[in-house]
Design a protein around this motif. Structure first.
Motif, short mmCIF file in Angstrom:
data_model
loop_
_atom_site.label_atom_id
_atom_site.label_comp_id
_atom_site.label_asym_id
_atom_site.label_seq_id
_atom_site.Cartn_x
_atom_site.Cartn_y
_atom_site.Cartn_z
N ARG A 177 0.86 -1.20 0.00
CA ARG A 177 0.00 0.00 0.00
C ARG A 177 0.89 1.24 0.00
NH1 ARG A 177 -2.43 -3.61 3.31
NH2 ARG A 177 -4.61 -4.08 2.92
N SER A 178 0.53 2.21 -0.80
CA SER A 178 1.29 3.45 -0.79
C SER A 178 0.32 4.62 -0.95
CB SER A 178 2.34 3.46 -1.90
OG SER A 178 1.72 3.27 -3.15
N ASN A 179 0.76 5.78 -0.50
CA ASN A 179 -0.04 6.99 -0.60
C ASN A 179 0.72 8.02 -1.44
OD1 ASN A 179 -0.50 5.82 2.43
ND2 ASN A 179 -2.38 6.54 1.49
N GLU A 185 -5.09 9.64 -1.40
CA GLU A 185 -5.04 8.65 -2.48
C GLU A 185 -4.22 7.45 -2.02
OE1 GLU A 185 -3.15 8.34 -6.95
OE2 GLU A 185 -3.82 10.30 -6.21
N THR A 186 -4.79 6.28 -2.19
CA THR A 186 -4.08 5.05 -1.79
C THR A 186 -4.01 4.12 -2.98
OG1 THR A 186 -4.98 5.28 0.44
CG2 THR A 186 -4.05 3.14 -0.15
N THR A 187 -2.83 3.62 -3.26
CA THR A 187 -2.68 2.65 -4.35
C THR A 187 -2.25 1.31 -3.78
OG1 THR A 187 -0.36 3.22 -4.71
CG2 THR A 187 -1.98 4.46 -5.98
N TYR A 188 -2.66 0.27 -4.46
CA TYR A 188 -2.34 -1.08 -4.04
C TYR A 188 -1.59 -1.78 -5.18
CZ TYR A 188 -5.91 -0.24 -0.48
OH TYR A 188 -6.63 0.28 0.56
N ASP A 189 -0.45 -2.34 -4.86
CA ASP A 189 0.29 -3.11 -5.85
C ASP A 189 0.35 -4.56 -5.37
OD1 ASP A 189 0.95 -1.10 -7.69
OD2 ASP A 189 2.49 -0.35 -6.32
#
Lengths: 128, 211
Positions: free
Chosen positions: A56-58, A63-67
């Motif tokens: 998880r990164s912001n 805004e949060t993205t998931y890889d």
């Protein structure tokens, strides 16, 4: 012959679209762990345990993205990174097979389904 | 004759069940995934993930990049959790130069020159990588963890040819030949302890020292 070819291409396109969309919706949002089903294709023998690791990164406030990435792990903790592209391709192919099977079952059921009983207004319209 | 009536109740029930099912599935989100922190904890619980495979594949990769069978290094460092191996390689075609190779999971990611100090004597600091018992890493990890606390793991491995390590005295080796020896150091860690396990280049345990 030519018309049949275009129809076939269109069907393949529709199938590809729906299988990709299914992969995006299921593996990309609802059940990323589905990628673990593909692990036997990619994991080496000494790394049989599959994990779908999420980072998880912001990148921006709010805004949060998931890889997601598929990893294989051995009993000593050694790992092998598979990534996400190859499992997604395999899952898309699997979803395409499932969609074809599902449509086939629906078509077979529809053909074997008893015809509906005549409705009253059908009889009325037949009489006029 | 019985009058046909649309059976709306059945379809409504199916739609409600599908919506509930989708909500139950999509609600938790990320089903079947493992958080990176938990994944790293699992690696540590299994010993840290250091095996012979990682340094050997890195050495093979660098050898292939150089086009040689064996080469000399000043240090070889392995961090298993991210699959990184860093080698300070003596250029076989220009032995006065040292290059740093960063190999991640079997691929060379970076090569950059290393600045040498005036007092650096590469002949005394480097060693042939083939002389290190990299195929004994699994056994070294097992013996290091056996001497450490029960929930420990190996965080990293470093191979050097270094004379100025005070741990030599704790190993009881005061023969004076250690300046010529290759030392394999495993960094050990656990939630409540840290330490170092030191081995000879052949993979024989010298000592496990708690920090």
């Amino acid at each position: 012959m030519r018309r049949g070819k275009w129809i076939g291409l269109a069907l393949v396109g529709v199938l590809l679209f729906f299988s990709v969309m299914t992969t995006v919706a299921v593996a990309g949002a609802i059940w990323p762990g589905e990628a673990k089903l593909t692990a036997p294709l990619f994991c080496e023998d000494d790394k049989p345990d599959a994990f779908v690791v999420v980072d998880r990164s912001n990148p921006a406030p709010g805004e949060t993205t998931y890889d997601f990435s598929l990893y294989c792990m051995g009993r000593r903790g050694q790992t092998q990174e598979i990534g996400w592209l190859r499992p997604s391709v395999v899952l898309t192919a699997g979803h395409a097979v499932l969609i074809v099977a599902l449509v086939g079952v629906v078509v077979l059921l529809a053909r074997s389904w008893p015809r509906r009983r005549p409705r009253p207004w059908d009889q009325v319209s037949d009489g006029t | 004759m019985r009058t046909w009536v649309p059976r709306r109740g059945r379809w409504t029930g199916l739609a409600c069940a599908a919506a509930l099912g989708l909500g139950a599935v999509a609600g938790p989100g990320c089903i079947g995934t493992t958080d990176r922190r938990d994944f790293n904890r699992e690696i540590q619980a299994r010993g840290g993930g250091l095996t012979s495979e990682l340094p050997i594949s890195a050495v093979d990769t660098v050898a292939a990049a150089l086009g040689v069978i064996d080469f000399e290094v000043r240090t070889l460092s392995v961090t298993p959790v991210d699959g990184t191996v860093v080698l300070e390689v003596r250029d076989p075609f220009a032995p006065e130069n040292l290059d740093r190779y960063v190999v991640i999971r079997g691929s060379v990611w970076q090569v950059e020159p290393v600045q040498l100090a005036a007092g650096d004597v590469l002949d005394a600091q480097t060693f042939p990588v083939a002389s290190v018992a990299l195929d004994q890493v699994d056994a070294m990890v097992d013996s290091a963890l056996a001497e450490f606390v029960p929930d420990g793991h190996v965080a990293s491995m470093t191979v050097t040819r270094n004379a100025d390590d005070p741990l030599d005295n704790t190993a009881g080796d005061t023969s004076g030949d250690t300046t010529e020896e290759i030392v394999i150091s495993l960094a050990l860690a656990s939630p409540r302890a840290a330490g170092t396990a030191r081995f000879t280049g052949d993979g024989e345990l010298i000592a496990v020292v708690r920090a």
